[in-house]
Structures are given as structure tokens and as C-alpha cells.
Design a protein around this motif. Structure first.
Motif, PDB file in Angstrom:
ATOM      1  N   LEU A  53      25.549  43.414  33.209  1.00 37.42           N
ATOM      2  CA  LEU A  53      26.319  43.735  34.413  1.00 37.42           C
ATOM      3  C   LEU A  53      27.664  44.334  34.023  1.00 37.42           C
ATOM      4  N   PHE A  54      28.021  45.446  34.660  1.00 38.63           N
ATOM      5  CA  PHE A  54      29.368  45.999  34.561  1.00 38.63           C
ATOM      6  C   PHE A  54      30.170  45.563  35.784  1.00 38.63           C
ATOM      7  N   ARG A  55      31.437  45.254  35.563  1.00 37.28           N
ATOM      8  CA  ARG A  55      32.387  45.015  36.660  1.00 37.28           C
ATOM      9  C   ARG A  55      33.507  46.027  36.498  1.00 37.28           C
ATOM     10  N   MET A  56      33.672  46.874  37.517  1.00 36.52           N
ATOM     11  CA  MET A  56      34.669  47.944  37.382  1.00 36.52           C
ATOM     12  C   MET A  56      35.186  48.357  38.743  1.00 36.52           C
ATOM     13  N   ALA A  57      36.476  48.668  38.800  1.00 32.85           N
ATOM     14  CA  ALA A  57      37.080  49.136  40.040  1.00 32.85           C
ATOM     15  C   ALA A  57      36.652  50.567  40.316  1.00 32.85           C
ATOM     16  N   ASN A  58      36.246  50.818  41.535  1.00 33.58           N
ATOM     17  CA  ASN A  58      35.957  52.186  41.967  1.00 33.58           C
ATOM     18  C   ASN A  58      37.288  52.906  42.160  1.00 33.58           C
ATOM     19  N   PRO A  59      37.532  54.007  41.428  1.00 35.96           N
ATOM     20  CA  PRO A  59      38.827  54.679  41.532  1.00 35.96           C
ATOM     21  C   PRO A  59      39.158  55.164  42.944  1.00 35.96           C
ATOM     22  N   LYS A  60      38.139  55.450  43.743  1.00 33.77           N
ATOM     23  CA  LYS A  60      38.384  55.964  45.092  1.00 33.77           C
ATOM     24  C   LYS A  60      38.749  54.856  46.071  1.00 33.77           C
ATOM     25  N   SER A  61      38.053  53.715  45.970  1.00 36.31           N
ATOM     26  CA  SER A  61      38.277  52.625  46.925  1.00 36.31           C
ATOM     27  C   SER A  61      39.205  51.548  46.388  1.00 36.31           C
ATOM     28  N   GLY A  62      39.299  51.451  45.066  1.00 33.43           N
ATOM     29  CA  GLY A  62      40.079  50.380  44.461  1.00 33.43           C
ATOM     30  C   GLY A  62      39.354  49.050  44.429  1.00 33.43           C
ATOM     31  N   GLN A  63      38.159  48.994  44.991  1.00 34.09           N
ATOM     32  CA  GLN A  63      37.387  47.764  45.048  1.00 34.09           C
ATOM     33  C   GLN A  63      36.550  47.590  43.776  1.00 34.09           C
ATOM     34  N   THR A  64      36.488  46.352  43.288  1.00 36.96           N
ATOM     35  CA  THR A  64      35.651  46.066  42.124  1.00 36.96           C
ATOM     36  C   THR A  64      34.186  46.095  42.528  1.00 36.96           C
ATOM     37  N   GLU A  65      33.394  46.812  41.780  1.00 30.32           N
ATOM     38  CA  GLU A  65      31.964  46.924  42.062  1.00 30.32           C
ATOM     39  C   GLU A  65      31.166  46.356  40.900  1.00 30.32           C
ATOM     40  N   LEU A  66      29.988  45.840  41.226  1.00 30.45           N
ATOM     41  CA  LEU A  66      29.051  45.331  40.230  1.00 30.45           C
ATOM     42  C   LEU A  66      27.984  46.392  40.004  1.00 30.45           C
ATOM     43  N   ILE A  67      27.770  46.744  38.738  1.00 24.24           N
ATOM     44  CA  ILE A  67      26.852  47.823  38.396  1.00 24.24           C
ATOM     45  C   ILE A  67      25.896  47.316  37.330  1.00 24.24           C
ATOM     46  N   GLY A  68      24.610  47.462  37.592  1.00 25.98           N
ATOM     47  CA  GLY A  68      23.629  46.992  36.616  1.00 25.98           C
ATOM     48  C   GLY A  68      22.225  47.192  37.129  1.00 25.98           C
ATOM     49  N   ILE A  69      21.468  46.097  37.193  1.00 20.56           N
ATOM     50  CA  ILE A  69      20.098  46.119  37.686  1.00 20.56           C
ATOM     51  C   ILE A  69      20.066  45.345  39.010  1.00 20.56           C
TER      52      ILE A  69
END
Length: 203
Positions: A53-69
Motif C-alpha cells: 500500500l502507498f499512502r500519498m497526498a494528492n497534489p491537487k486535493s491535498g488529501q492523503t490517498e491509499l494506492i495499491g490493490i
């Protein structure tokens, strides 16, 4: 996609482990998060047999998103995990210094910091991904997380430790925690890895 001639240089550091386990490598900017996941696995030395799992802020929204499967059957109220293969890294690593958390194996809970160190022109006749540097072997799979890894190191370094022989046997007698050579890193084709994991032949 624009600027196909660039590569992204990352440094990945395994957190809460001393001395540090880290890798520096370069990938094409055309990569998505699944591709980056495969590159991290290969560079660090994991075997890609657990979830990530990646946890990263979306540069456009500033919200942290979870990226993976994504979970095909999530519990109500669980956070949504976005499919990494649908998200190009250029949409998130927008500038040098951008960082993400990367978790591997939700049981052992290996936490990594992924930092974009540089964006540079692609070198002609150079094959990417390319591992540049690093330090130390990654912990063995399924060794029990940070605490289990520390116990493992203590056992294999002490010939009179009660678990010295059994731990070496479990490791197959071939584990050197201080060893790492970037020239030995071999990167798999992320598309091939995806087909094995999710394609028809995976069953």
C-alpha cells in the motif's frame, strides 16, 4: 504522454531498522504506482508475496490517498484503496522532494519512506529501471517485522545463542545482513508481474 525522455530517481528507506536499509534507483516517468511497487520490491529484495500500500497526498486535493490493490469486498466504512496500475506516478510525484509511505506485508508491517530525489533526462542506451546504490540486505520475508528481525540478527550473530542453529537452518544458511551490491539487482517486467497476479493464468 509528454516528456517521455525523463526518468525519476527515488530513494527508498526501510523505517525503524538500524543500521539503515535503503536503495536508490531510477525508473521511467511513464511508470504507474504498480510499476513503482514492482521496482521497489526488486530493488529492496522483497519477494512480492504479500499485499502492499502507498499512502500519498494528492497534489491537487491535498488529501492523503491509499494506492495499491483494491479490496473486492471491503467492509462498510473502510477507506478506499485506488488501483495502482491506473495512477501514473507523474500525477503525484509532481516535484523533487515529494514523498510517499509504502507499506509491505500487513502482518510484518514493513514501513518505507519513498522520496523523489531527482528528475533527470534519460541517458541514451541505458536500460531502466536502474539501481544506483543502497545499503544492507532487506530482512527475510516472514521474520516477524522489526522486533522479529532484531531477534533474528541477535541469534545469527551469537554462536552460543539457543536459536543460532535453528535460525540459520530456517534462513537456508545464506543470509548476510550487511551485504548489498546494486549490480546484482534484476528488475522484473511490471506488466508480466501484473499478468501473473491478476491475469487469466493466475486462476
Amino acid at each position: 504522454m509528454a516528456n517521455q525522455g525523463r526518468v525519476f530517481q527515488f530513494k527508498v528507506t526501510l523505517k525503524e531498522v538500524e543500521p539503515l536499509v535503503w536503495r536508490r534507483f531510477q525508473v521511467p516517468e511513464s511508470y504507474n504506482f504498480w510499476d513503482l511497487h514492482v521496482a521497489i520490491q526488486d530493488a529492496v529484495g522483497w519477494q512480492d508475496c504479500h499485499l502492499h500500500l502507498f499512502r500519498m497526498a494528492n497534489p491537487k486535493s491535498g488529501q492523503t490517498e491509499l494506492i495499491g490493490i483494491p479490496d473486492d469486498d471491503p467492509f462498510e466504512g473502510d477507506p478506499v484503496t485506488l488501483p495502482g496500475w491506473d495512477l501514473p506516478i507523474v500525477g503525484y510525484f509532481a516535484e523533487v522532494g515529494a514523498s510517499a509511505g509504502y507499506e509491505y506485508d500487513f502482518g510484518d508491517d514493513w514501513q518505507h519512506e519513498v522520496v523523489l530525489e531527482d528528475i533527470i533526462p534519460r541517458v541514451p542506451r541505458t536500460k531502466y529501471p536502474l539501481c544506483l546504490a543502497g545499503a544492507r540486505a532487506c530482512p527475510p520475508e516472514d521474520c516477524g517485522g522489526v522486533a522479529g528481525y532484531e531477534e533474528l540478527l541477535e541469534a545469527i550473530r551469537d554462536p552460543v545463542h539457543k536459536e543460532h542453529e535453528s535460525m540459520l537452518e530456517w534462513l537456508g544458511g545464506n543470509y548476510e545482513p550487511d551485504a548489498f551490491d546494486p549490480k546484482t539487482v534484476r528488475f522484473d517486467d511490471p506488466r508480466k508481474r501484473w499478468r501473473i497476479a491478476f491475469g487469466p493464468e493466475s486462476g
